[in-house]
Scaffold this motif. Structure first.
Motif, short mmCIF file in Angstrom:
data_model
loop_
_atom_site.label_atom_id
_atom_site.label_comp_id
_atom_site.label_asym_id
_atom_site.label_seq_id
_atom_site.Cartn_x
_atom_site.Cartn_y
_atom_site.Cartn_z
N VAL A 2 0.85 -1.19 0.00
CA VAL A 2 0.00 0.00 0.00
C VAL A 2 0.88 1.24 0.00
O VAL A 2 1.75 1.40 0.85
CB VAL A 2 -0.91 -0.02 1.25
CG1 VAL A 2 -1.76 1.21 1.30
CG2 VAL A 2 -1.73 -1.28 1.28
N ASP A 3 0.64 2.10 -0.95
CA ASP A 3 1.39 3.35 -1.02
C ASP A 3 0.73 4.38 -0.10
O ASP A 3 -0.50 4.39 0.07
CB ASP A 3 1.39 3.90 -2.45
CG ASP A 3 2.25 3.06 -3.38
OD1 ASP A 3 3.19 2.42 -2.87
OD2 ASP A 3 1.96 3.05 -4.58
N SER A 4 1.55 5.29 0.45
CA SER A 4 0.98 6.33 1.29
C SER A 4 0.25 7.34 0.41
O SER A 4 0.42 7.36 -0.82
CB SER A 4 2.09 7.02 2.08
OG SER A 4 2.90 7.78 1.20
N LEU A 5 -0.54 8.14 1.00
CA LEU A 5 -1.31 9.15 0.26
C LEU A 5 -0.37 10.08 -0.47
O LEU A 5 -0.61 10.45 -1.63
CB LEU A 5 -2.20 9.93 1.23
CG LEU A 5 -3.06 11.03 0.60
CD1 LEU A 5 -4.02 10.43 -0.43
CD2 LEU A 5 -3.82 11.77 1.66
N ASP A 7 2.66 9.42 -1.61
CA ASP A 7 3.21 8.74 -2.77
C ASP A 7 2.19 8.65 -3.90
O ASP A 7 2.52 8.82 -5.08
CB ASP A 7 3.65 7.32 -2.39
CG ASP A 7 4.85 7.32 -1.45
OD1 ASP A 7 5.58 8.33 -1.43
OD2 ASP A 7 5.04 6.31 -0.74
N GLN A 8 0.95 8.39 -3.56
CA GLN A 8 -0.09 8.29 -4.58
C GLN A 8 -0.29 9.64 -5.28
O GLN A 8 -0.46 9.70 -6.49
CB GLN A 8 -1.41 7.82 -3.95
CG GLN A 8 -1.39 6.38 -3.49
CD GLN A 8 -2.67 5.98 -2.77
OE1 GLN A 8 -3.59 6.77 -2.63
NE2 GLN A 8 -2.69 4.74 -2.29
N LEU A 9 -0.26 10.73 -4.50
CA LEU A 9 -0.42 12.06 -5.10
C LEU A 9 0.76 12.41 -6.00
O LEU A 9 0.59 13.02 -7.06
CB LEU A 9 -0.58 13.11 -4.00
CG LEU A 9 -1.90 13.07 -3.22
CD1 LEU A 9 -1.86 14.06 -2.07
CD2 LEU A 9 -3.07 13.36 -4.13
N LYS A 11 2.64 10.29 -7.65
CA LYS A 11 2.53 9.47 -8.85
C LYS A 11 1.48 10.02 -9.80
O LYS A 11 1.64 9.98 -11.01
CB LYS A 11 2.16 8.03 -8.48
CG LYS A 11 3.33 7.25 -7.93
CD LYS A 11 2.92 5.83 -7.61
CE LYS A 11 4.05 5.05 -6.96
NZ LYS A 11 3.64 3.71 -6.57
N SER A 12 0.40 10.52 -9.25
CA SER A 12 -0.67 11.02 -10.11
C SER A 12 -0.30 12.35 -10.75
O SER A 12 -0.91 12.76 -11.73
CB SER A 12 -1.98 11.17 -9.33
OG SER A 12 -1.86 12.20 -8.37
#
Length: 186
Positions: A2-5, A7-9, A11-12
């Protein structure tokens, strides 16, 4: 995994996009320095404080000043009391110097009440008679009990009354009808 929030932001691409927008909104730095010559950096203006907030701030400042003054006064008073106590102790030490009548070979015990407890001092027969008649007194000095003349005991009682452990009133005779000194309550 699970990526942290964050990291997800990243990447996006949203976070990078927001950073780019903020960078575009800031003015470009000038060549002579970051803020130009003699000009302070621009600060965002704070909203004006209301009268109620100003009054509250003044009240806090007054209270802090008053408390500080009270603390200072209390410290000065404590220091003065300590100085006076040291002076009284020095006077008592000076009075007792060479005036103690305690004898190492004393064999009789004289009990007396001091500080809510029964204490004792060793005296000889002559000292016991004089002590019971009020001609001698007992003074507490540095945790020990010292036998002194009546005059010295009275002088010490004028300086520091709580140091006089025993001074029999000579007018009452000091000895009760039963032969027991008046200061003892058995």
């Amino acid at each position: 995994m699970v990526d942290s929030l964050r990291d997800q932001l990243l990447k996006s691409g949203i976070v990078k996009q927001i950073k780019d927008e903020k960078r575009q909104q800031q003015p470009a730095p000038r060549p002579g320095g970051a803020h130009g010559k003699g000009k302070p950096p621009h600060k965002p203006e704070r909203p004006a404080r209301s009268q109620e907030e100003i009054d509250l701030a003044k009240a806090y400042a007054i209270r802090a000043h008053t408390e500080a003054a009270e603390r200072k006064r209390a410290e000065q008073e404590a220091a003065e009391q300590a100085r006076l106590k040291r002076e009284r102790k020095a006077k008592v030490q000076q009075l007792l110097q060479g005036q103690t009548l305690n004898k190492a070979e004393a064999d009789q015990v004289r009990h007396f009440e001091y500080g809510g407890k029964i204490r004792r001092i060793y005296v000889d027969a002559a000292q016991l008679a004089e002590l019971n008649a009020g001609k001698l007194g007992i003074v507490q000095n540095g945790g020990r009990y010292v036998l002194v003349s009546q005059a010295v005991a009275k002088l010490i009682s004028e300086i520091e009354p709580n140091l006089v452990a025993l001074l029999v009133d000579a007018s009452s005779g000091g000895i009760g009808e039963d032969g027991v000194p008046d200061d003892l309550m058995w």
